[in-house]
Scaffold this active site. Structure first.
Site, PDB file in Angstrom:
ATOM      1  N   HIS A 318     -25.890  17.695 -37.160  1.00  0.00           N
ATOM      2  CA  HIS A 318     -25.850  16.241 -36.933  1.00  0.00           C
ATOM      3  C   HIS A 318     -25.891  15.543 -38.285  1.00  0.00           C
ATOM      4  CE1 HIS A 318     -26.887  12.279 -35.329  1.00  0.00           C
ATOM      5  NE2 HIS A 318     -26.454  12.736 -34.175  1.00  0.00           N
ATOM      6  N   ASP A 376     -25.465  17.353 -27.400  1.00  0.00           N
ATOM      7  CA  ASP A 376     -24.359  17.923 -26.624  1.00  0.00           C
ATOM      8  C   ASP A 376     -24.561  19.389 -26.262  1.00  0.00           C
ATOM      9  OD1 ASP A 376     -22.526  15.849 -28.721  1.00  0.00           O
ATOM     10  OD2 ASP A 376     -22.601  15.614 -26.544  1.00  0.00           O
TER      11      ASP A 376
HETATM   12  C1  SDX Z   1     -22.706  13.364 -31.492  1.00  0.00           C
HETATM   13  O1  SDX Z   1     -23.653  10.165 -35.128  1.00  0.00           O
HETATM   14  C2  SDX Z   1     -24.234  10.274 -34.005  1.00  0.00           C
HETATM   15  O2  SDX Z   1     -25.265   9.770 -33.795  1.00  0.00           O
HETATM   16  C3  SDX Z   1     -23.463  11.088 -32.935  1.00  0.00           C
HETATM   17  C4  SDX Z   1     -24.195  11.338 -31.632  1.00  0.00           C
HETATM   18  C5  SDX Z   1     -24.398  10.056 -30.834  1.00  0.00           C
HETATM   19  O3  SDX Z   1     -25.291  10.051 -29.962  1.00  0.00           O
HETATM   20  O4  SDX Z   1     -23.588   9.112 -31.024  1.00  0.00           O
HETATM   21  O5  SDX Z   1     -25.440  11.953 -31.892  1.00  0.00           O
HETATM   22  C6  SDX Z   1     -23.374  12.265 -30.726  1.00  0.00           C
HETATM   23  O6  SDX Z   1     -21.588  13.182 -31.911  1.00  0.00           O
HETATM   24  C7  SDX Z   1     -23.482  14.636 -31.788  1.00  0.00           C
HETATM   25  C8  SDX Z   1     -22.670  15.640 -32.669  1.00  0.00           C
HETATM   26  C9  SDX Z   1     -21.714  16.392 -31.777  1.00  0.00           C
HETATM   27  N1  SDX Z   1     -20.797  17.214 -32.558  1.00  0.00           N
HETATM   28  C10 SDX Z   1     -20.873  18.575 -32.600  1.00  0.00           C
HETATM   29  O7  SDX Z   1     -21.762  19.233 -32.048  1.00  0.00           O
HETATM   30  C11 SDX Z   1     -19.746  19.248 -33.372  1.00  0.00           C
HETATM   31  C12 SDX Z   1     -20.324  20.327 -34.311  1.00  0.00           C
HETATM   32  N2  SDX Z   1     -21.104  19.646 -35.349  1.00  0.00           N
HETATM   33  C13 SDX Z   1     -20.403  19.427 -36.620  1.00  0.00           C
HETATM   34  O8  SDX Z   1     -19.049  19.132 -36.516  1.00  0.00           O
HETATM   35  C14 SDX Z   1     -21.220  18.554 -37.575  1.00  0.00           C
HETATM   36  O9  SDX Z   1     -22.501  19.022 -37.560  1.00  0.00           O
HETATM   37  C15 SDX Z   1     -21.248  17.051 -37.377  1.00  0.00           C
HETATM   38  C16 SDX Z   1     -19.884  16.472 -37.291  1.00  0.00           C
HETATM   39  C17 SDX Z   1     -22.003  16.695 -36.139  1.00  0.00           C
HETATM   40  C18 SDX Z   1     -21.983  16.446 -38.581  1.00  0.00           C
HETATM   41  O10 SDX Z   1     -21.207  16.731 -39.679  1.00  0.00           O
HETATM   42  P1  SDX Z   1     -21.632  16.195 -41.146  1.00  0.00           P
HETATM   43  O11 SDX Z   1     -22.847  15.375 -41.130  1.00  0.00           O
HETATM   44  O12 SDX Z   1     -20.419  15.600 -41.776  1.00  0.00           O
HETATM   45  O13 SDX Z   1     -22.095  17.480 -41.868  1.00  0.00           O
HETATM   46  P2  SDX Z   1     -21.189  18.330 -42.777  1.00  0.00           P
HETATM   47  O14 SDX Z   1     -19.877  18.564 -42.124  1.00  0.00           O
HETATM   48  O15 SDX Z   1     -21.191  17.697 -44.140  1.00  0.00           O
HETATM   49  O16 SDX Z   1     -21.978  19.721 -42.779  1.00  0.00           O
HETATM   50  C19 SDX Z   1     -22.896  20.034 -43.802  1.00  0.00           C
HETATM   51  C20 SDX Z   1     -22.809  21.553 -43.908  1.00  0.00           C
HETATM   52  C21 SDX Z   1     -21.370  22.049 -44.165  1.00  0.00           C
HETATM   53  O17 SDX Z   1     -21.477  23.298 -44.796  1.00  0.00           O
HETATM   54  P3  SDX Z   1     -21.367  23.372 -46.450  1.00  0.00           P
HETATM   55  O18 SDX Z   1     -20.125  22.577 -46.828  1.00  0.00           O
HETATM   56  O19 SDX Z   1     -22.642  22.721 -46.957  1.00  0.00           O
HETATM   57  O20 SDX Z   1     -21.273  24.834 -46.748  1.00  0.00           O
HETATM   58  O21 SDX Z   1     -23.197  22.135 -42.636  1.00  0.00           O
HETATM   59  C22 SDX Z   1     -22.082  22.838 -42.093  1.00  0.00           C
HETATM   60  C23 SDX Z   1     -20.826  22.301 -42.782  1.00  0.00           C
HETATM   61  O22 SDX Z   1     -19.811  23.292 -42.777  1.00  0.00           O
HETATM   62  N3  SDX Z   1     -22.068  22.542 -40.641  1.00  0.00           N
HETATM   63  C24 SDX Z   1     -21.801  23.448 -39.716  1.00  0.00           C
HETATM   64  C25 SDX Z   1     -21.952  22.765 -38.493  1.00  0.00           C
HETATM   65  N4  SDX Z   1     -22.291  21.485 -38.718  1.00  0.00           N
HETATM   66  C26 SDX Z   1     -22.353  21.356 -40.059  1.00  0.00           C
HETATM   67  N5  SDX Z   1     -21.441  24.754 -39.780  1.00  0.00           N
HETATM   68  C27 SDX Z   1     -21.243  25.372 -38.612  1.00  0.00           C
HETATM   69  N6  SDX Z   1     -21.371  24.796 -37.385  1.00  0.00           N
HETATM   70  C28 SDX Z   1     -21.727  23.493 -37.302  1.00  0.00           C
HETATM   71  N7  SDX Z   1     -21.866  22.918 -36.085  1.00  0.00           N
END
Ligand code: SDX
Length: 441
Positions: A318, A376
């Site tokens: 998140h 989710d």
């Molecule tokens: C919702 O914003 C809100 O409030 C949203 C929400 C709401 O109520 O409105 O809470 C609802 O959208 C919840 C999130 C649902 N999405 C998912 O579950 C999809 C999977 N999650 C990821 O796509 C991700 O965690 C996000 C999109 C939710 C957040 O992404 P960020 O904040 O941009 O984080 P990032 O991509 O910069 O990740 C930081 C690191 C990265 O690795 P490095 O580059 O440091 O090596 O963490 C890794 C990312 O690759 N990472 C993950 C991951 N989430 C982040 N790696 C594997 N699996 C994941 N799910």
């Protein structure tokens, strides 16, 4: 020149001195502290005084507005709506009461609650002609595509509540959207399965009415299970609002141009649909089905850790929560009890999700990045057990989030500081160059 003191809330605690080392110019930026959360540096003078933009793709450290509606402490896993903790609202409140709280800032007294419930009940029907919209869609259209279309089209029917400068019309539009979104969501589901639409019933409570329109048929009128109605109502509460997430920011930006509320909410639905946002609940179920068994979990965690693999563990991570999402904790707890009450024993997908959470929780990659289950991760398992197809999961998220979007939209319209949103950029394209005629290229 903007009057920089014009900020309704937040006390200026001190200033942040910015020095442009290229010119030696210095600027004192006011730093404000809100009720809770990080202080903010008011950078509105940065460009006018130093000719410098800020740069923050994805707005990871940028406050787009001032708000009094919802507060999240991502490190502590805290979610407050108008100061009330989500766990307490999920336990002791109901969705329409939370709608009132989000819209008006306080928990309603008995009279206010009855009046609000009556108002919403009286607006649940949609214009009869809106029913013809559905027959324009293929039966296998994704229900989120239908929601974007039909909600956007509401502005073609409810002209008397599109003047955003009229507080009365803003209130009517808010009530219409909260009241009619379950009817439209249920119609999208009925259309996809070829069953006739069910009209709302005024004697039913909000979540009960939605389940009636979704799962009942004209040839028999089964009472809605109180267990399902309570679970549905709680799921709506947990999804109601969440600060300036992608879809809420979309609604605010669309509304900042003066677009009518129905168009703004349709824009929010479109943004929520993405798998990185509200579409994740559908993606979690598809992922769990693809994993299939516990022995394949390590294979998928390996893929999630691989930066060259676009696969991410859906329902994990998140932007704000670097701790357990409090909504996921409530859902996890109620999933167990609702499955029990529904007589669903040892749901394999729940067993798989619990094992996936356990193993990911012990994995250094997830620990280092503070990736925990979000709202989710468990919601889909509960929704599936309640009888919803995966394609309806994000529709239910949009149904619940409509009140958050409209409350944030209303706050934006009423904010004396608000103006049309128009971000700038860091341009790294071509410098000016002369046009080249075709025969010289
Ligand atoms: C919702 O914003 C809100 O409030 C949203 C929400 C709401 O109520 O409105 O809470 C609802 O959208 C919840 C999130 C649902 N999405 C998912 O579950 C999809 C999977 N999650 C990821 O796509 C991700 O965690 C996000 C999109 C939710 C957040 O992404 P960020 O904040 O941009 O984080 P990032 O991509 O910069 O990740 C930081 C690191 C990265 O690795 P490095 O580059 O440091 O090596 O963490 C890794 C990312 O690759 N990472 C993950 C991951 N989430 C982040 N790696 C594997 N699996 C994941 N799910």
């Amino acid at each position: 020149m903007n009057d920089m003191s014009e900020t309704a809330g937040g006390a200026t605690t001190h200033t942040l001195t910015v020095t442009d080392n290229a010119t030696g110019q210095r600027l004192e930026l006011p730093v404000r502290q809100g009720t809770e959360g990080p202080r903010v540096a008011d950078i509105r003078r940065l460009y006018s005084d130093l000719g410098i933009f800020t740069y923050d793709p994805g707005f990871t450290a940028t406050g787009s507005c001032e708000s009094k509606i919802t507060f999240i402490d991502g490190d502590e896993g805290v979610l407050l709506h108008r100061g009330y903790a989500i766990e307490e609202l999920a336990e002791h409140s109901d969705f329409l009461e939370v709608c009132f709280l989000l819209l008006y800032g306080h928990l309603p007294d008995k009279a206010e609650k009855e009046d609000f419930e009556q108002t919403i009940s009286m607006h649940t029907m949609v214009h009869e002609q809106m029913r013809t919209f559905f027959s324009g869609f293929r039966r296998d259209a994704h229900p989120m595509a239908i929601m974007v279309g039909v909600v956007g089209a509401m502005s073609a029917f409810y002209h008397d509540s599109t003047d955003i400068d009229d507080p009365y019309q803003r209130m009517v539009a808010s009530h219409r959207l909260i009241a009619k979104i379950p009817t439209i969501a249920a119609m999208a589901y009925k259309y996809s399965i070829g069953q006739p639409f069910m009209y709302p019933r005024n004697e039913l409570r909000y979540a009960e009415n939605f389940l009636h329109m979704t799962f009942n048929v004209p040839c028999e009128d089964k009472p809605v299970s109180p267990v399902l109605a309570r679970a549905m109502d709680r799921i709506f509460i947990l999804h109601a609002d969440h600060e300036q997430n992608a879809s809420t920011s979309t609604v605010r930006l669309a509304g900042s141009s003066g677009a009518n509320p129905f168009a703004c909410i349709a824009a929010g639905i479109a943004s929520l649909w993405g798998p990185a946002h509200g579409g994740a609940n559908e993606a979690v179920l598809n992922m769990l089905r693809e994993i299939g068994s516990k022995d394949r979990i390590p294979e998928f965690l390996k893929r999630a850790r691989d930066r060259d693999d676009p696969f991410r563990l859906m329902g994990f991570g998140h932007r704000v929560y670097k701790n357990y999402d409090p909504r996921a904790a409530v859902l996890k707890k109620s999933t167990d009890s609702v499955l029990d009450e529904l007589g669903v024993r040892n749901e394999p997908l729940l067993e798989l999700a619990l094992e996936l959470e356990r193993i990911a929780g012990e994995d250094e990659y997830f620990q280092q990045r503070k990736l925990f289950p979000n709202v989710d991760f468990y919601s889909g398992i509960l929704l599936q057990a309640m009888g919803f197809p995966t394609s309806m999961f994000t529709v239910l998220f949009a149904l619940a989030r409509t009140v958050g979007w409209i409350a944030q939209w209303k706050e934006m319209i009423e904010d004396p500081v608000q103006k049309i949103g128009r971000p700038r950029q860091l341009y790294t394209g071509e410098a000016r160059r002369p046009f080249v005629p075709l025969d010289e290229r």
